[in-house]
Each structure stands twice: as structure tokens, then as C-alpha cells.
Enzyme design. Sequence first.
Site, mmCIF file in Angstrom:
data_model
loop_
_atom_site.group_PDB
_atom_site.id
_atom_site.type_symbol
_atom_site.label_atom_id
_atom_site.label_comp_id
_atom_site.label_asym_id
_atom_site.label_seq_id
_atom_site.Cartn_x
_atom_site.Cartn_y
_atom_site.Cartn_z
ATOM 1 N N GLU A 55 0.839 -1.209 0.000
ATOM 2 C CA GLU A 55 0.000 0.000 0.000
ATOM 3 C C GLU A 55 0.869 1.252 0.000
ATOM 4 O O GLU A 55 0.682 2.168 -0.805
ATOM 5 C CB GLU A 55 -0.910 0.000 1.227
ATOM 6 C CG GLU A 55 -1.619 1.312 1.490
ATOM 7 C CD GLU A 55 -1.910 1.545 2.964
ATOM 8 O OE1 GLU A 55 -1.179 2.318 3.614
ATOM 9 O OE2 GLU A 55 -2.869 0.948 3.474
ATOM 10 N N ASP A 116 -5.547 -3.458 -2.421
ATOM 11 C CA ASP A 116 -5.599 -1.990 -2.468
ATOM 12 C C ASP A 116 -4.286 -1.439 -3.004
ATOM 13 O O ASP A 116 -4.267 -0.544 -3.860
ATOM 14 C CB ASP A 116 -5.947 -1.390 -1.103
ATOM 15 C CG ASP A 116 -4.952 -1.734 -0.001
ATOM 16 O OD1 ASP A 116 -4.257 -2.755 -0.119
ATOM 17 O OD2 ASP A 116 -4.883 -0.977 0.991
#
Length: 368
Positions: A55, A116
Site C-alpha cells: 500500500e 488496495d
Amino acid sequence: MNVLRSGLVTMLLLAAFSVQAACTWPAWEQFKKDYISQEGRVIDPSDARKITTSEGQSYGMFFALAANDRAAFDNILDWTQNNLAQGSLKERLPAWLWGKKENSKWEVLDSNSASDGDVWMAWSLLEAGRLWKEQRYTDIGSALLKRIAREEVVTVPGLGSMLLPGKVGFAEDNSWRFNPSYLPPTLAQYFTRFGAPWTTLRETNQRLLLETAPKGFSPDWVRYEKDKGWQLKAEKTLISSYDAIRVYMWVGMMPDSDPQKARMLNRFKPMATFTEKNGYPPEKVDVATGKAQGKGPVGFSAAMLPFLQNRDAQAVQRQRVADNFPGSDAYYNYVLTLFGQGWDQHRFRFSTKGELLPDWGQECANSH
């Protein structure tokens, strides 16, 4: 004559300096100093293991692209490939967690993926390829997106194609676990150009966002069961907090031309109402009841800047960010601030197609 020439040189130097100053993004420059190693590793110092996540690497790539900072982009990309993807993002999804082990070795701590980070990384590479006209970025981004579709997208009965939070541990025979903050609607729109499964994933992702917020607050995590639907009143209270804060920010960043934006803003209006009434966003909210508790940290206020539609309420959060700017030991608050404040300062926008509209400016382009 010499005096005149000297004065002219001074003026030119000052002009060049002012152009460069106008082109820099001070908060990004500080983030690089405080959180990114010379090798391109984005570090979260709040964890004793001095961890790095996929991330963090993906966000770093986005900020570097928005800032037209190709050197930083390349550094972050190279470190990510070499340390999280065994040398190639074309060949494998990046491991989500890297850091210092108990035996003092620095290595991958968890080889599972985190979608993500993966989607932001793929999007940033594809957009870097377009904006910087570099085919290598496009090739890596395309290969990574195909791998995401193969390894992290599943077909859920009653829903359709859905993006799992990672390739392992989120799907059982009749139950699936999702994180609404993992796929921003703007990125979902962008990926539709690549065909299945992305063409339908945009709609199922909208369902995830709209159907799991009965009181207008998105959950950090939510479970879907076959033939039973969303489990919103599970044995464990569903909370809207540190993950879900990104949902409101992503919705606020959707271009006004997106027909889904008004619907999303309306669904999450209770979050805006609470923030306007109290002067700060809540730290935690019970998704089923809408009961809020605690004062959200400064990063939450930054995340509200794109989301709030009331200018006076926006100004209150803008001031809170300015008065409590994150320091060198607040990774997550800082990235939320770079996103929220960066958007608020018009450093970037997104098109209806989900493409990046950076504020590089002609002078900035000429000064590099």
C-alpha cells in the site's frame, strides 16, 4: 554595464527559483525526507519492525506521479520489484508486508497480497506510461492488472465479479470478506477499458459501497454470505474507522461528471453531517446504529476535504489540518493528508474516464 549584467543575472536566478518553488509540492518533499529511504522504500516508523507495505509503495508511486517526480517514482518502483515481487511485477503480485524479523533480518514478513496496493500500483504504472510516454511502465502495469484479475478477482453468487482484499484468506465455500475502501470508484472506472472482469466490477463495487452503509457510514470490513447477502448485523460489531475513512475521500475525489457521484455523496451524507456539526470527523462509528465515538485524527480531517460539499465545513477541516500537520512518525495520517490536502490544493484531479489530471503546468514541464 557590469552592474546591469549582474542585476540581470540575479533576476534570472530569482525567476528560475520562483518557478521551481511553484513546481514543488512541499508536503511531498517532506514526506520523502521523513518516510522514504534513498533506495525507494516507504517506511512506517510507528511499527517497531520499521515495516513497508505494498500500500505504502503504491501510494508513493501515485504521489511521485502527481508531483512529476520521475526519479522518486523509479526508485519506489525498483525497490518494490526487487524486494516485494522477487524482481518482477510482471511475474507476481507484490508481497504486502516487509520489515525486520526477530532474527534482525530484513525480508518479506507476509507473502500474501493486498489488492488496495495492487490496484493503485497498476493504475499508477499505466498512467505513468501515458503521461511520461514510457512503454516500460505501461507493460508492467498491464501485466500486473491481468494478474490481479486472475488471482484476486472472484465470482460471487448473487453479486458477480468482486475484488478480494488479497489472494489468500478472504474466501470460503459460501462466504467472502471484503474491504469497501480497497477499490476507489475512479480506478474502477479507469479499468473498464481493459474489458472483463473490470467492466462488471465497477457495478459490483458500487453495490459494495452503497449496500453496506445502512446508516451512511462505510464499514472497515464486511462479509457476504451465499443466499444470505451482506452480514451487517454480525456477532461482531461492524466499525467504520481507519480503513473506511478512505471511502469518503475516494467518493469526494470522483469527478462531478460521474453520474454515480451524487448517489454516493447522498448515501454517505451522515458522515458529512456529523463532521459539519461537530467540527471533526468521528474516529469510530457503529455501522448498524450510526453511533459515533472519539475524535478522528488529523488525517481523517484531510480525507474530508474532497468529500465535504459545504465550504464553511471544508474550511474548518482545512484549518485543523494546517494546525495539526502530521509529523515524522505518523505514516497513515501523512498519506491521507497528501491525498486530501493535495486534492484540495488542486495538485491533481481525475477525469470522467478515471485518468490523472495533474497540475504540472507548462512552466513546471519546462523547468524539469
